[in-house]
Design an enzyme around this catalytic site. Structure first.
Site, mmCIF file in Angstrom:
data_model
loop_
_atom_site.group_PDB
_atom_site.id
_atom_site.type_symbol
_atom_site.label_atom_id
_atom_site.label_comp_id
_atom_site.label_asym_id
_atom_site.label_seq_id
_atom_site.Cartn_x
_atom_site.Cartn_y
_atom_site.Cartn_z
ATOM 1 N N SER A 236 52.350 -9.415 11.718
ATOM 2 C CA SER A 236 51.740 -8.282 11.825
ATOM 3 C C SER A 236 50.496 -8.634 12.699
ATOM 4 O O SER A 236 49.680 -9.474 12.605
ATOM 5 C CB SER A 236 51.443 -7.597 10.924
ATOM 6 O OG SER A 236 50.803 -6.998 10.668
ATOM 7 N N TYR A 380 38.231 -10.527 -2.357
ATOM 8 C CA TYR A 380 38.600 -10.160 -1.328
ATOM 9 C C TYR A 380 37.166 -10.770 -0.505
ATOM 10 O O TYR A 380 37.664 -11.878 0.065
ATOM 11 C CB TYR A 380 38.921 -9.393 -0.004
ATOM 12 C CG TYR A 380 38.738 -9.757 0.938
ATOM 13 C CD1 TYR A 380 40.267 -10.229 1.661
ATOM 14 C CD2 TYR A 380 38.145 -8.842 2.380
ATOM 15 C CE1 TYR A 380 40.606 -10.710 3.024
ATOM 16 C CE2 TYR A 380 38.055 -8.596 3.222
ATOM 17 C CZ TYR A 380 39.384 -9.944 4.129
ATOM 18 O OH TYR A 380 39.411 -10.180 5.319
HETATM 19 N N1 NAP Z 1 41.285 -6.169 10.330
HETATM 20 C C1 NAP Z 1 40.542 -5.821 10.131
HETATM 21 O O1 NAP Z 1 40.231 -4.990 10.606
HETATM 22 C C2 NAP Z 1 40.129 -7.492 10.274
HETATM 23 C C3 NAP Z 1 38.889 -7.765 9.207
HETATM 24 C C4 NAP Z 1 38.727 -8.771 9.181
HETATM 25 C C5 NAP Z 1 39.325 -10.092 8.754
HETATM 26 N N2 NAP Z 1 40.356 -9.507 8.741
HETATM 27 C C6 NAP Z 1 41.736 -11.010 9.328
HETATM 28 O O2 NAP Z 1 42.260 -11.257 9.586
HETATM 29 C C7 NAP Z 1 43.699 -11.792 9.688
HETATM 30 C C8 NAP Z 1 44.806 -11.465 10.206
HETATM 31 O O3 NAP Z 1 44.410 -9.774 9.978
HETATM 32 P P1 NAP Z 1 45.733 -8.113 10.620
HETATM 33 O O4 NAP Z 1 44.089 -7.669 10.490
HETATM 34 O O5 NAP Z 1 46.442 -8.917 11.665
HETATM 35 O O6 NAP Z 1 46.633 -7.742 9.352
HETATM 36 P P2 NAP Z 1 47.500 -7.201 9.296
HETATM 37 O O7 NAP Z 1 47.823 -6.026 10.174
HETATM 38 O O8 NAP Z 1 47.743 -6.670 7.450
HETATM 39 O O9 NAP Z 1 48.350 -8.775 9.217
HETATM 40 C C9 NAP Z 1 48.168 -10.065 7.927
HETATM 41 C C10 NAP Z 1 49.296 -11.176 8.159
HETATM 42 O O10 NAP Z 1 49.046 -11.392 6.769
HETATM 43 C C11 NAP Z 1 49.707 -12.115 6.606
HETATM 44 N N3 NAP Z 1 49.438 -11.983 5.186
HETATM 45 C C12 NAP Z 1 49.342 -11.009 4.444
HETATM 46 N N4 NAP Z 1 48.751 -10.893 2.523
HETATM 47 C C13 NAP Z 1 49.708 -12.556 2.463
HETATM 48 C C14 NAP Z 1 50.081 -13.432 1.461
HETATM 49 N N5 NAP Z 1 50.105 -12.500 0.266
HETATM 50 N N6 NAP Z 1 51.425 -14.469 2.026
HETATM 51 C C15 NAP Z 1 51.857 -14.700 3.492
HETATM 52 N N7 NAP Z 1 50.931 -14.183 4.463
HETATM 53 C C16 NAP Z 1 49.765 -12.669 4.099
HETATM 54 C C17 NAP Z 1 50.677 -10.686 7.115
HETATM 55 O O11 NAP Z 1 52.259 -10.765 6.728
HETATM 56 P P3 NAP Z 1 53.705 -10.104 6.606
HETATM 57 O O12 NAP Z 1 53.248 -8.875 7.928
HETATM 58 O O13 NAP Z 1 53.975 -10.310 6.911
HETATM 59 O O14 NAP Z 1 53.333 -9.481 5.367
HETATM 60 C C18 NAP Z 1 50.635 -10.499 8.359
HETATM 61 O O15 NAP Z 1 51.372 -11.331 8.460
HETATM 62 C C19 NAP Z 1 43.141 -11.931 7.832
HETATM 63 O O16 NAP Z 1 42.535 -13.012 7.491
HETATM 64 C C20 NAP Z 1 42.155 -10.150 7.601
HETATM 65 O O17 NAP Z 1 41.428 -10.751 6.052
HETATM 66 C C21 NAP Z 1 40.765 -8.467 9.725
#
Ligand code: NAP
Length: 496
Positions: A236, A380
């Site tokens: 995702s 978090y």
């Molecule tokens: N979006 C933002 O604004 C933002 C800001 C700062 C940092 N981040 C960081 O960026 C990274 C990617 O996030 P994203 O924004 O792309 O969000 P996202 O679309 O929710 O993707 C998160 C990914 O992590 C996986 N994941 C979540 N919880 C998990 C668990 N318990 N076990 C295994 N896999 C898990 C999900 O797997 P499934 O889809 O298969 O459940 C998905 O592949 C994360 O580390 C997040 O903390 C995001």
């Protein structure tokens, strides 16, 4: 004009038919890749290959083999118009790029919609809002297609078209003077488009200076052909986009997600093996590490990207869910795979929010148990700080492995999913004003693949930043490492 062998993709569509006709009229040999070729009248100089460009890599390879150049005339059945049909541009582009690398075909021209990718910043705000809200699916698809091309190292030309009509061809055309090449840092020696089309501006000369020229040589990306990259959180958001970008550069990918269906879908799209594990389960995380250790001889880059904000709760292992998924699980994976990393790199997707958290080396058991009780966002932040500290402690113990972490930007991914309907509403409302998963992915890819060592630095986007002073604390690193060892010691592999 020299006669060329051209592959036309989307040859049955309005634009495609025109491209085929004009190419034949100019004496080129044309191969048309079409979904259904039966019943077509045989035409001298025209060969038909049947196959769906987004789904049938074997047919794409057959069609690309032996060509001088590819002309794509593909378009999505716009969601706004039809509300049916799947978005195909990114999948098709990934297949074309992979087949072009295989058969050493260098040139590709592709139309994208005005308002997507590099043309976006020059569009009027109503179109920006429209493309972010109503036809977002298509524009995200176009953006990804552009990113794949920009990352491909091929000689590509993108034309960002406004609306096309069935009127007789006019000799007058115009191009926007300010559209810059998309993400030039990705391409080693790109050939920039000679014209950027919009209805109302005079033609521009091709841009001559690119940011890639300005970048330091050691900042340049490594050649990913044959490099092994393990990417978590690939099902995702930015992880899925990063998988597409890395695959287009020839990396050997191993993709990890939690949701099996979504993970498999992205694996099929980029032709990579997939693994699933829930990082709130220590036994599943250990089991994943064992599967990867069996499957992968050496790892060049371990991109620890999975994570997100979870509601505060204790997992079955008795650990705070945020702490376990965002800090302990990546640590466990990294330590279990240390032997495979050699002189490779670990890149952690961190979050700017870590800077607001504080950890005491004397009270880590409480942090692991989610104490003191605070909101999901605050636990978090604490977990992301711990993940960054453990990353640097890993480097102290494995100095051959390069490490670094980064804040990818605030992105409209599936990040706020735990908030349910409120999260979806907030995401939709904020979407026009925040970044896209693709932008986050580009930052991940840039850091994961750059030749210069990350050397334990923290980056915001792809620039070095300060981050929390605790990130570098050796005392905290040692204490956290011991606490992590204690918390995980008794749990074995779920496969055992
Ligand atoms: N979006 C933002 O604004 C933002 C800001 C700062 C940092 N981040 C960081 O960026 C990274 C990617 O996030 P994203 O924004 O792309 O969000 P996202 O679309 O929710 O993707 C998160 C990914 O992590 C996986 N994941 C979540 N919880 C998990 C668990 N318990 N076990 C295994 N896999 C898990 C999900 O797997 P499934 O889809 O298969 O459940 C998905 O592949 C994360 O580390 C997040 O903390 C995001």
């Amino acid at each position: 004009m020299t006669e060329m062998k051209l592959l036309v993709v989307g040859a049955n569509g309005g634009l495609g038919r025109q491209v085929v006709t004009h190419s034949l009229e100019h004496g080129h040999q044309v191969t048309a890749l079409v979904r259904r070729g039966a019943g077509q009248v045989e035409t001298p100089g025209l060969r038909m290959v049947e196959g769906a460009v987004g789904d049938d890599l074997a047919a794409v390879r057959r069609a690309v083999d032996g060509q001088d150049a590819i002309v794509s005339a593909l378009g999505n059945p716009l969601w706004l118009k039809a509300r049916t049909g799947s978005a195909v541009m990114a999948r098709a582009t990934a297949n074309l790029v992979a087949a072009m690398h295989l058969h050493q075909v260098r040139r590709i021209a592709m139309p994208l919609a005005w308002g997507s990718g590099a043309s976006r910043q020059h569009t009027a705000w109503p179109l920006k809002v429209l493309t972010r809200l109503l036809i977002r699916r298509d524009y995200q698809d176009f953006d990804t297609a552009e990113a794949i091309l920009a990352a491909s190292g091929l000689d590509f030309t993108i034309a960002y078209f406004g609306s096309l009509t069935d009127q007789p061809a006019s000799r007058a055309w115009s191009a926007h003077p300010d559209v810059k090449p998309p993400r030039p840092w990705r391409s080693a020696a790109p050939t920039w488009p000679s014209a950027w089309w919009t209805p109302s501006n005079p033609p521009a000369p091709p841009p001559t200076a690119s940011r890639s020229a300005a970048r330091r040589k050691d900042d340049a990306p490594m050649n990913l052909t044959g490099k092994t990259i393990v990417l978590t959180g690939a099902s995702s958001g930015l992880g899925a986009e990063a998988a597409r970008l890395l695959s287009a550069q020839g990396a050997i990918l191993h993709l990890v997600g939690r949701d099996e269906k979504r993970t498999k879908a992205i694996g099929e799209e980029v032709h990579a093996p997939t693994y699933t594990a829930d990082f709130t389960s220590l036994s599943q995380t250990r089991s994943l590490a064992a599967q990867l250790a069996d499957a992968v001889p050496d790892i060049d880059v371990l991109a620890l990207n999975a994570g997100g904000v979870m509601p505060p709760r204790l997992t079955d292992d008795g650990i705070d869910a945020n702490f376990q998924a965002n800090a302990l699980a990546p640590w466990l994976l990294m330590t279990q795979l240390a032997g495979k990393l050699g002189t490779g790199r670990v890149l952690l997707t961190n979050s700017r929010s870590h800077d607001n958290a504080v950890l005491s080396p004397h009270n880590l058991a409480a942090a692991l148990a989610g104490e003191p009780r605070v909101s999901g966002h605050r636990t978090y932040a604490r977990a992301k700080l711990a993940a960054g500290v453990l990353l640097r402690e890993f480097h102290r113990r494995n100095p051959g492995v390069d490490v670094g972490d980064f804040h990818p930007g605030i992105m409209a991914s599936d990040f706020g999913r735990y908030m349910g309907r409120t999260g979806s509403l907030l995401k939709t409302a904020a979407r026009p004003f925040i970044g896209t998963p693709r932008q986050g992915a580009e930052r991940l890819v840039e850091l994961a693949t750059r030749q210069q060592a990350l050397a334990g630095a923290y980056f915001v986007h792809a620039r070095r930043a300060k981050g929390s002073a605790q990130l570098q604390s050796q005392e905290l690193g040692t204490a956290l490492w011991e606490a992590a060892n204690r918390a995980t010691a008794s749990v074995s592999n779920s496969a055992e």
